[in-house]
Design an enzyme around this catalytic site. Structure first.
Site, PDB file in Angstrom:
ATOM      1  N   ASP A  43       0.846  -1.192   0.000  1.00 43.05           N
ATOM      2  CA  ASP A  43       0.000   0.000   0.000  1.00 43.05           C
ATOM      3  C   ASP A  43       0.883   1.244   0.000  1.00 43.05           C
ATOM      4  OD1 ASP A  43      -2.551   1.311   0.227  1.00 43.05           O
ATOM      5  OD2 ASP A  43      -2.297   1.459   2.372  1.00 43.05           O
ATOM      6  N   LYS A  84      -1.314  -1.629  -4.534  1.00 42.15           N
ATOM      7  CA  LYS A  84      -2.078  -0.389  -4.744  1.00 42.15           C
ATOM      8  C   LYS A  84      -1.065   0.696  -5.079  1.00 42.15           C
ATOM      9  CE  LYS A  84      -5.723  -0.667  -1.257  1.00 42.15           C
ATOM     10  NZ  LYS A  84      -6.079  -0.121   0.071  1.00 42.15           N
ATOM     11  N   ARG A 113     -11.305 -11.608   7.679  1.00 44.77           N
ATOM     12  CA  ARG A 113     -10.149 -12.350   7.153  1.00 44.77           C
ATOM     13  C   ARG A 113     -10.603 -13.689   6.563  1.00 44.77           C
ATOM     14  NH1 ARG A 113      -5.444  -9.767   8.934  1.00 44.77           N
ATOM     15  NH2 ARG A 113      -5.498  -8.888  11.016  1.00 44.77           N
TER      16      ARG A 113
HETATM   17  P1  IMP Z   1       1.780  -0.261   3.934  1.00 44.09           P
HETATM   18  O1  IMP Z   1       2.835  -0.178   4.987  1.00 44.09           O
HETATM   19  O2  IMP Z   1       0.960   1.004   3.875  1.00 44.09           O
HETATM   20  O3  IMP Z   1       2.286  -0.674   2.569  1.00 44.09           O
HETATM   21  O4  IMP Z   1       0.704  -1.294   4.445  1.00 44.09           O
HETATM   22  C1  IMP Z   1       0.786  -2.627   4.257  1.00 44.09           C
HETATM   23  C2  IMP Z   1      -0.189  -3.336   5.168  1.00 44.09           C
HETATM   24  O5  IMP Z   1      -1.374  -2.574   5.400  1.00 44.09           O
HETATM   25  C3  IMP Z   1      -0.662  -4.614   4.521  1.00 44.09           C
HETATM   26  O6  IMP Z   1       0.200  -5.677   4.830  1.00 44.09           O
HETATM   27  C4  IMP Z   1      -2.051  -4.779   5.113  1.00 44.09           C
HETATM   28  O7  IMP Z   1      -1.992  -5.480   6.329  1.00 44.09           O
HETATM   29  C5  IMP Z   1      -2.539  -3.370   5.379  1.00 44.09           C
HETATM   30  N1  IMP Z   1      -3.422  -2.892   4.288  1.00 44.09           N
HETATM   31  C6  IMP Z   1      -3.151  -1.997   3.326  1.00 44.09           C
HETATM   32  N2  IMP Z   1      -4.187  -1.812   2.490  1.00 44.09           N
HETATM   33  C7  IMP Z   1      -5.156  -2.636   2.930  1.00 44.09           C
HETATM   34  C8  IMP Z   1      -6.507  -2.934   2.466  1.00 44.09           C
HETATM   35  O8  IMP Z   1      -7.019  -2.410   1.462  1.00 44.09           O
HETATM   36  N3  IMP Z   1      -7.177  -3.849   3.196  1.00 44.09           N
HETATM   37  C9  IMP Z   1      -6.679  -4.477   4.296  1.00 44.09           C
HETATM   38  N4  IMP Z   1      -5.425  -4.249   4.758  1.00 44.09           N
HETATM   39  C10 IMP Z   1      -4.673  -3.330   4.081  1.00 44.09           C
HETATM   40 MG    MG Z   2      -3.967  -5.587   8.276  1.00 45.12          MG
END
Ligand code: IMP
Ligand code: MG
Length: 187
Positions: free
Chosen positions: A109, A137, A171
């Site tokens: 993300d 994303k 989940r």
């Molecule tokens: P990042 O550090 O922002 O890249 O977040 C990664 C983590 O955020 C992922 O491993 C997920 O656990 C959570 N996450 C990010 N987007 C989503 C989503 O759309 N649904 C559920 N969990 C998400």
């Molecule tokens: Mg999560």
């Protein structure tokens, strides 16, 4: 959080990725890893909790010996936005020195979690580290992170199911869906 106490499907606005699409994608990723790691005995590290369903399906699509381990980090509160802070909640059981590591993530993300995790694991001197993410994303990225194995690009919407949660729920939903706005608004 308002949740239908009986049927998860009633909380879903629409399906984004079906079971069939998940199956085909995971099989493709398994084939790619099998080709690249034949005879290398890679160590797959799943980032808990979100990646546990993906990991379970992925390893059964990898047709070369491998081992696995789990790590739990938290960067999210109970909502849909990253807090920006990453904390190791559970560390690995294995020494990764000299190993060919594949990090298995549910979704890339903002990139905050992995931009912390990858350099941290590098200090333990593995032979190599690659990243396999089921969902990406790209429009949400705050920190550049490159995935060596990538499943499906998803739009900028919060998704649940197949291991991914909203406030620890959903989940166990077997496909990927977008929640109804009412689920968020009636917290
Ligand atoms: P990042 O550090 O922002 O890249 O977040 C990664 C983590 O955020 C992922 O491993 C997920 O656990 C959570 N996450 C990010 N987007 C989503 C989503 O759309 N649904 C559920 N969990 C998400
Ligand atoms: Mg999560």
């Amino acid at each position: 959080m308002k949740q239908d106490p009986v049927c998860m499907k009633n909380d879903m606005l629409r399906t984004l990725v079906t079971r069939e699409e998940l199956e085909t994608t995971v099989a493709r990723l398994g084939r790619e890893i099998t080709e690249d790691y034949r005879g290398k005995n890679p160590l797959l590290i799943a980032v808990l909790k979100g990646a546990f369903v993906f990991m379970a399906d992925l390893i059964r699509q990898i047709d070369t010996p491998c081992t696995l381990d789990f790590m739990a980090v938290s960067s999210y509160g109970s909502g849909t936005e990253s807090s920006g802070r990453v904390k190791i909640v559970k560390d690995l059981d294995t020494n990764i020195e000299g190993k060919d590591v594949i990090i298995v993530e549910d979704i890339l993300d903002s990139g905050v979690t992995l931009s912390y995790l990858i350099p941290m694991l590098q200090t333990r001197r593995p032979a190599s580290i690659r990243l396999c993410t089921l969902f990406d994303k790209p429009t949400r990225r705050k920190v550049p992170v490159y995935a060596d194995y990538k499943g499906i690009e998803v739009p900028n919407e919060f998704i649940v199911g197949y291991g991914l949660d909203y406030g620890e729920h959903y989940r166990n939903y077997p496909e990927i869906a977008v929640l109804k706005p009412s689920v968020y608004s009636e917290e």
